[in-house]
Design a protein around this motif. Structure first.
Motif, PDB file in Angstrom:
ATOM      1  N   GLY A  25      -0.329   3.525 -11.361  1.00 33.35           N
ATOM      2  CA  GLY A  25      -0.943   3.902 -10.099  1.00 33.35           C
ATOM      3  C   GLY A  25      -1.307   2.769  -9.160  1.00 33.35           C
ATOM      4  O   GLY A  25      -1.985   2.991  -8.159  1.00 33.35           O
ATOM      5  N   THR A  26      -0.846   1.560  -9.441  1.00 32.05           N
ATOM      6  CA  THR A  26      -1.155   0.435  -8.565  1.00 32.05           C
ATOM      7  C   THR A  26      -0.015  -0.594  -8.585  1.00 32.05           C
ATOM      8  O   THR A  26       0.765  -0.654  -9.527  1.00 32.05           O
ATOM      9  CB  THR A  26      -2.494  -0.222  -8.975  1.00 32.05           C
ATOM     10  OG1 THR A  26      -2.865  -1.183  -8.005  1.00 32.05           O
ATOM     11  CG2 THR A  26      -2.410  -0.882 -10.315  1.00 32.05           C
ATOM     12  N   TRP A  27       0.066  -1.390  -7.524  1.00 30.85           N
ATOM     13  CA  TRP A  27       1.059  -2.454  -7.433  1.00 30.85           C
ATOM     14  C   TRP A  27       0.521  -3.689  -8.144  1.00 30.85           C
ATOM     15  O   TRP A  27      -0.628  -4.059  -7.961  1.00 30.85           O
ATOM     16  CB  TRP A  27       1.371  -2.777  -5.964  1.00 30.85           C
ATOM     17  CG  TRP A  27       2.134  -1.693  -5.288  1.00 30.85           C
ATOM     18  CD1 TRP A  27       1.626  -0.715  -4.494  1.00 30.85           C
ATOM     19  CD2 TRP A  27       3.539  -1.456  -5.364  1.00 30.85           C
ATOM     20  NE1 TRP A  27       2.634   0.121  -4.069  1.00 30.85           N
ATOM     21  CE2 TRP A  27       3.820  -0.311  -4.580  1.00 30.85           C
ATOM     22  CE3 TRP A  27       4.599  -2.087  -6.008  1.00 30.85           C
ATOM     23  CZ2 TRP A  27       5.114   0.197  -4.429  1.00 30.85           C
ATOM     24  CZ3 TRP A  27       5.882  -1.576  -5.859  1.00 30.85           C
ATOM     25  CH2 TRP A  27       6.126  -0.447  -5.071  1.00 30.85           C
TER      26      TRP A  27
ATOM     27  N   ASP B  91       3.233   4.239  -1.168  1.00 31.32           N
ATOM     28  CA  ASP B  91       3.453   5.047  -2.365  1.00 31.32           C
ATOM     29  C   ASP B  91       4.946   4.966  -2.692  1.00 31.32           C
ATOM     30  O   ASP B  91       5.785   5.281  -1.845  1.00 31.32           O
ATOM     31  CB  ASP B  91       3.051   6.498  -2.083  1.00 31.32           C
ATOM     32  CG  ASP B  91       3.232   7.428  -3.264  1.00 31.32           C
ATOM     33  OD1 ASP B  91       4.093   7.160  -4.130  1.00 31.32           O
ATOM     34  OD2 ASP B  91       2.526   8.438  -3.311  1.00 31.32           O
TER      35      ASP B  91
ATOM     36  N   HIS C   2       6.858   6.811  -4.226  1.00 29.77           N
ATOM     37  CA  HIS C   2       7.529   8.103  -4.119  1.00 29.77           C
ATOM     38  C   HIS C   2       7.789   8.509  -2.675  1.00 29.77           C
ATOM     39  O   HIS C   2       8.521   9.455  -2.415  1.00 29.77           O
ATOM     40  CB  HIS C   2       6.712   9.184  -4.835  1.00 29.77           C
ATOM     41  CG  HIS C   2       6.451   8.829  -6.255  1.00 29.77           C
ATOM     42  ND1 HIS C   2       5.214   8.401  -6.699  1.00 29.77           N
ATOM     43  CD2 HIS C   2       7.270   8.773  -7.333  1.00 29.77           C
ATOM     44  CE1 HIS C   2       5.281   8.125  -7.994  1.00 29.77           C
ATOM     45  NE2 HIS C   2       6.522   8.344  -8.393  1.00 29.77           N
ATOM     46  N   ARG C   3       7.192   7.795  -1.737  1.00 30.73           N
ATOM     47  CA  ARG C   3       7.370   8.097  -0.319  1.00 30.73           C
ATOM     48  C   ARG C   3       8.162   7.008   0.416  1.00 30.73           C
ATOM     49  O   ARG C   3       8.254   7.034   1.638  1.00 30.73           O
ATOM     50  CB  ARG C   3       6.009   8.279   0.360  1.00 30.73           C
ATOM     51  CG  ARG C   3       5.243   9.454  -0.195  1.00 30.73           C
ATOM     52  CD  ARG C   3       3.908   9.598   0.501  1.00 30.73           C
ATOM     53  NE  ARG C   3       3.128  10.648  -0.089  1.00 30.73           N
ATOM     54  CZ  ARG C   3       3.064  11.886   0.382  1.00 30.73           C
ATOM     55  NH1 ARG C   3       3.745  12.222   1.444  1.00 30.73           N
ATOM     56  NH2 ARG C   3       2.317  12.786  -0.218  1.00 30.73           N
TER      57      ARG C   3
ATOM     58  N   TYR D  24      10.421   1.219  -7.688  1.00 39.75           N
ATOM     59  CA  TYR D  24       9.110   0.750  -8.149  1.00 39.75           C
ATOM     60  C   TYR D  24       8.945  -0.758  -8.047  1.00 39.75           C
ATOM     61  O   TYR D  24       8.051  -1.327  -8.671  1.00 39.75           O
ATOM     62  CB  TYR D  24       8.869   1.222  -9.580  1.00 39.75           C
ATOM     63  CG  TYR D  24       8.863   2.723  -9.678  1.00 39.75           C
ATOM     64  CD1 TYR D  24       7.753   3.452  -9.286  1.00 39.75           C
ATOM     65  CD2 TYR D  24       9.990   3.412 -10.103  1.00 39.75           C
ATOM     66  CE1 TYR D  24       7.758   4.838  -9.340  1.00 39.75           C
ATOM     67  CE2 TYR D  24      10.002   4.797 -10.162  1.00 39.75           C
ATOM     68  CZ  TYR D  24       8.880   5.500  -9.770  1.00 39.75           C
ATOM     69  OH  TYR D  24       8.882   6.874  -9.809  1.00 39.75           O
TER      70      TYR D  24
ATOM     71  N   TYR E 103       5.164  -1.284  -9.452  1.00 37.91           N
ATOM     72  CA  TYR E 103       4.220  -0.174  -9.430  1.00 37.91           C
ATOM     73  C   TYR E 103       4.077   0.373 -10.845  1.00 37.91           C
ATOM     74  O   TYR E 103       5.010   0.923 -11.419  1.00 37.91           O
ATOM     75  CB  TYR E 103       4.723   0.924  -8.496  1.00 37.91           C
ATOM     76  CG  TYR E 103       3.689   1.963  -8.185  1.00 37.91           C
ATOM     77  CD1 TYR E 103       2.706   1.722  -7.232  1.00 37.91           C
ATOM     78  CD2 TYR E 103       3.684   3.187  -8.840  1.00 37.91           C
ATOM     79  CE1 TYR E 103       1.751   2.676  -6.928  1.00 37.91           C
ATOM     80  CE2 TYR E 103       2.742   4.155  -8.545  1.00 37.91           C
ATOM     81  CZ  TYR E 103       1.771   3.881  -7.592  1.00 37.91           C
ATOM     82  OH  TYR E 103       0.825   4.836  -7.304  1.00 37.91           O
TER      83      TYR E 103
ATOM     84  N   THR F 242       0.823  -1.207   0.000  1.00 39.27           N
ATOM     85  CA  THR F 242       0.000   0.000   0.000  1.00 39.27           C
ATOM     86  C   THR F 242       0.856   1.257   0.000  1.00 39.27           C
ATOM     87  O   THR F 242       0.320   2.352  -0.091  1.00 39.27           O
ATOM     88  CB  THR F 242      -0.934   0.025   1.229  1.00 39.27           C
ATOM     89  OG1 THR F 242      -0.142  -0.061   2.409  1.00 39.27           O
ATOM     90  CG2 THR F 242      -1.924  -1.128   1.178  1.00 39.27           C
TER      91      THR F 242
END
Length: 93
Positions: free
Chosen positions: A34-36, A7, A9-10, A70, A31, A5
């Motif tokens: 927009g989803t894994w 992100d 980028h975080r 990613y 990723y 869950t």
């Protein structure tokens, strides 16, 4: 591990495995869009890995080259991506 869950980028850079640590047939989450999504490493270098992944819930696959940010190691087997020998070793890494 269920679908991540986080992100990408975080993510804390200290917690990201290097692309060079991945090996062919390693099960991963990637990723994309927009989803894994479930994937399998095809090849890896010091900078990135080429991964075959399921772009949606259909049976088709996509191939992309991704940086380590990613990707996350996957423990849950995916019946459409993981070969019989890989399913037996998933989660033992």
């Amino acid at each position: 591990m269920p679908v991540p869950t986080v992100d990408p980028h975080r993510r804390d850079p200290a917690e990201i495995d290097s692309a060079a640590s991945y090996r062919p047939t390693d099960p991963v989450w990637v990723y994309r869009s927009g989803t894994w999504r479930a994937g399998v490493v095809e090849a890896a270098s010091a900078l990135a890995a080429t991964v075959t992944y399921r772009p949606n819930s259909a049976r088709g696959t996509g191939v992309d080259t991704l940086t380590a940010q990613y990707m996350i190691r996957r423990a849950d087997p995916d019946p459409l991506l993981d070969g019989e020998s890989n399913i037996q070793t998933v989660g033992r890494r």
